[in-house]
Enzyme design. Structure first.
Site, PDB file in Angstrom:
ATOM      1  N   CYS A 379       0.842  -1.200   0.000  1.00  0.00           N
ATOM      2  CA  CYS A 379       0.000   0.000   0.000  1.00  0.00           C
ATOM      3  C   CYS A 379       0.882   1.256   0.000  1.00  0.00           C
ATOM      4  O   CYS A 379       1.458   1.600  -1.020  1.00  0.00           O
ATOM      5  CB  CYS A 379      -0.996  -0.047   1.153  1.00  0.00           C
ATOM      6  SG  CYS A 379      -2.443   0.966   0.826  1.00  0.00           S
ATOM      7  N   HIS A 513      -3.682  -4.992   0.636  1.00  0.00           N
ATOM      8  CA  HIS A 513      -3.106  -5.540   1.876  1.00  0.00           C
ATOM      9  C   HIS A 513      -3.193  -7.064   1.875  1.00  0.00           C
ATOM     10  O   HIS A 513      -4.126  -7.631   2.453  1.00  0.00           O
ATOM     11  CB  HIS A 513      -3.852  -4.980   3.088  1.00  0.00           C
ATOM     12  CG  HIS A 513      -3.579  -3.533   3.324  1.00  0.00           C
ATOM     13  ND1 HIS A 513      -2.478  -3.096   4.044  1.00  0.00           N
ATOM     14  CD2 HIS A 513      -4.227  -2.413   2.930  1.00  0.00           C
ATOM     15  CE1 HIS A 513      -2.480  -1.773   4.084  1.00  0.00           C
ATOM     16  NE2 HIS A 513      -3.528  -1.326   3.411  1.00  0.00           N
ATOM     17  N   GLU A 515      -1.604  -9.137   3.551  1.00  0.00           N
ATOM     18  CA  GLU A 515      -1.439  -9.738   4.890  1.00  0.00           C
ATOM     19  C   GLU A 515      -2.785 -10.072   5.530  1.00  0.00           C
ATOM     20  O   GLU A 515      -2.865 -10.932   6.408  1.00  0.00           O
ATOM     21  CB  GLU A 515      -0.625  -8.794   5.799  1.00  0.00           C
ATOM     22  CG  GLU A 515      -1.311  -7.509   6.263  1.00  0.00           C
ATOM     23  CD  GLU A 515      -1.210  -6.341   5.283  1.00  0.00           C
ATOM     24  OE1 GLU A 515      -0.999  -6.596   4.078  1.00  0.00           O
ATOM     25  OE2 GLU A 515      -1.352  -5.176   5.717  1.00  0.00           O
TER      26      GLU A 515
HETATM   27  N1  GLN Z   1      -1.845   6.813   2.834  1.00  0.00           N
HETATM   28  C1  GLN Z   1      -1.993   6.057   1.645  1.00  0.00           C
HETATM   29  C2  GLN Z   1      -3.363   6.225   1.028  1.00  0.00           C
HETATM   30  O1  GLN Z   1      -4.292   6.622   1.674  1.00  0.00           O
HETATM   31  C3  GLN Z   1      -1.715   4.576   1.900  1.00  0.00           C
HETATM   32  C4  GLN Z   1      -2.701   3.926   2.816  1.00  0.00           C
HETATM   33  C5  GLN Z   1      -2.242   2.610   3.328  1.00  0.00           C
HETATM   34  O2  GLN Z   1      -1.069   2.290   3.291  1.00  0.00           O
HETATM   35  N2  GLN Z   1      -3.154   1.805   3.819  1.00  0.00           N
HETATM   36  O3  GLN Z   1      -3.534   5.938  -0.138  1.00  0.00           O
END
Ligand code: GLN
Length: 541
Positions: A379, A513, A515
């Site tokens: 992410c 994600h 995980e």
């Molecule tokens: N801050 C980034 C976004 O909002 C990544 C978010 C995250 O890593 N879950 O896109």
């Protein structure tokens, strides 16, 4: 008929109620029952989505896009049953629903009260959206005696009358502390905790007693007598080497037998071979790799709970122990500090929010790329890798993310419109923070011949998301020419989901994600492959 097990906790917080619930769920499943696990959280936030990870730990996202308590992660990892929006509720959600109904006039002029309106809403939540489950395990967050927990305790008290004793059970998790000066385990805090429960009309049926050593028979008898439970229903929950041994340990102590006895059901003994195999692999690894996790909330392990678990699963798949070094990315922003990363076998930059520490993450991504150390960006970690590639591979020195303010080359930008299946989702810049990210499961197409296609062994995957910003496809050509390949895209080809560097031993960034979907008995392919890459790296250094 679905049977309900209500799990409360006493004496102190952090006893591992979530894990205990998950382990009991796994045990019942191993005896052939269909289970569902739920969590009632007494805090006032509508969901944990807006809470600081320092305070609340990780936000666990479900396929259906709910931002939930991290205990739902334990439930899913231990049972494989996908958690849903309808498996987690808070005081804030209950009240906002009741108040919305009141505003609509649904209560026809009645005075709205905790009993019956709030308790009815809680009971409704507990008993809805079920199909053919044999057991629903319902954990009440917090510790008995907390003011905000009272309506939840009242609701489950009422449910006993409605469901009947034969369909409901109260399980209370407590602590039996060892007092060194006395050389004894002490039962008094448990007695008090049960008294507290009794004062709200709940008599526990089973006590699960955490202790760091064997509870002598005499103490067990004493607990039974004072707390008014059968001696066999006082189950020791002793500390174990690995969380994956917890179901085995509970079974040895008789927990699932006691549950079956309570409900008067005859069930075959559980098949625990899966847990035995996992525990064996975890406790007897054949090697070790060291992974640096370069993040922001590294002071609190719970902030990256699923990540830590998924890395361990990657270790299980490769028969190695995964040693983790949690590094605050800010240290890479001044002086010559990157040598901290010398010698690690893999670098992982996890999800994150906000500008603070981002340059350190970008520096870590560059170090991994240039030194050919396996790199896994998740992410925010993918977004930072893209900024790094734009600056140092494609020569866009001013590349950045609009999350940190306006910038000349916004290779990562705020997303205001996206497709979920056929449905168009929209967000306004500057709108509400809660519940407005791209959340939950989205499909992603993988490019044939890419590393990730090989890893997944599939051309279309589905993974869970939680973010506001996206890699900007306007820069796709320039980045691909520089060597960063866009190997996974949303089905409409608009949103980049995965980037990789083919000319590197293992360099993958994912917008989702992974995980969240990894399980000990089904390690996520990306984590299995990343740890395999780290094992390879460990043989080189
Ligand atoms: N801050 C980034 C976004 O909002 C990544 C978010 C995250 O890593 N879950 O896109």
């Amino acid at each position: 008929m679905t049977r309900f097990i209500f799990i409360t906790g006493g004496v102190v917080s952090s006893l591992g109620k979530g894990l205990a619930s998950a382990a009991l769920g796994a045990l019942l499943q191993a005896r052939g029952f269909k289970v569902r696990l739920r969590k009632l959280d007494p805090y006032i936030n509508v969901d944990p989505g807006t809470m600081s990870p320092y305070q609340h730990g990780e936000v666990y996202v479900t396929d259906d896009g709910a931002e939930t308590d991290l205990d739902l992660g334990h439930y899913e990892r231990f049972t494989g049953v996908g958690a849903r929006q309808s498996d987690n509720v808070t005081t804030g959600r209950i009240y906002s629903d009741v108040i919305a109904k009141e505003r609509r006039g649904d209560y026809l002029g009645a005075t709205i009260q905790v009993i019956p309106h709030i308790t009815d809403a809680i009971k409704n939540f507990v008993t809805s959206d079920l199909t053919d489950e044999d057991f629903v395990l319902c954990e009440i967050g917090g510790t008995v005696g907390d003011i905000e927990g009272l309506p939840f305790l009242e609701a489950i008290r009422q449910l006993r009358n409605e469901l009947g004793r034969e369909n409901s059970m109260y399980l209370h998790l407590t602590l039996i502390p060892y007092i060194r000066t006395a050389g004894e385990l002490k039962t008094k805090p448990t007695q008090h905790s049960v008294k507290e429960l009794l004062s709200v009309g709940i008599q526990p049926d089973v006590l699960l007693c955490r202790a760091d050593r064997t509870i002598p028979d005499g103490e067990r008898r004493k607990i039974a007598q004072f707390c008014n439970v059968r001696e066999e229903a006082v189950i020791p929950a002793l500390d174990v080497d690995t969380i994956y041994s917890v179901p085995i340990s509970y079974h040895k102590e008789g927990l699932d037998d006691e549950v079956c006895r309570h409900f008067n059901i005859d069930a075959p003994p559980p098949d625990l071979s899966r847990w035995e195999e996992i525990s064996e692999r975890v406790t007897k690894p054949e090697g070790e790799v060291s992974i640096a996790i370069v993040g922001k909330y590294t002071g609190l392990m719970d902030a990256y709970k699923s990540l830590a678990e998924a890395l361990a699963h990657g270790g299980i798949a490769n028969n190695v122990h995964v040693g983790t070094q949690w590094v605050d990315s800010e240290i890479f922003e001044s002086g010559d500090t990157l040598h901290h990363l010398e010698g690690v076998h893999g670098i992982l930059v996890p999800g994150g929010f906000g500008e603070r520490g981002s340059e350190g993450k970008i520096a870590a991504a560059r170090f991994a790329r240039e030194r050919k150390i396996p790199y896994f960006g998740i992410c925010f970690g993918m977004q930072m890798a893209v900024i790094e590639a734009a600056r140092n591979m494609a020569g866009l020195a001013k590349a950045g993310s609009t999350e940190f303010g306006p910038c000349e080359d916004p290779v990562v930008g705020l997303m205001t419109e996206w497709l979920k299946g056929e449905e168009l989702h929209r967000r306004e810049a500057g709108g509400n923070m809660g519940g407005t990210m791209r959340l939950g499961a989205y499909a992603c197409g993988l490019e044939k011949g890419s590393r990730v296609h090989d890893i997944y062994g599939d051309a279309e995957i589905s993974e869970r998301h939680r973010h506001r910003y996206e890699v900007n496809t306007t820069y796709r050509d320039v980045l691909e020419k520089a060597g960063l390949k866009f190997s996974g895209m949303s089905p409409d080809g608009v949103l980049p989901e995965i980037v990789e560097i083919p000319d590197h031993p293992w360099y993958v960034g994912v917008q989702f994600h992974p995980e969240l979907k990894s399980k000990p008995f089904e390690p996520h392919p990306l984590f299995t492959s990343f740890i395999a890459g780290a094992v390879h790296q460990s043989r080189l250094v």
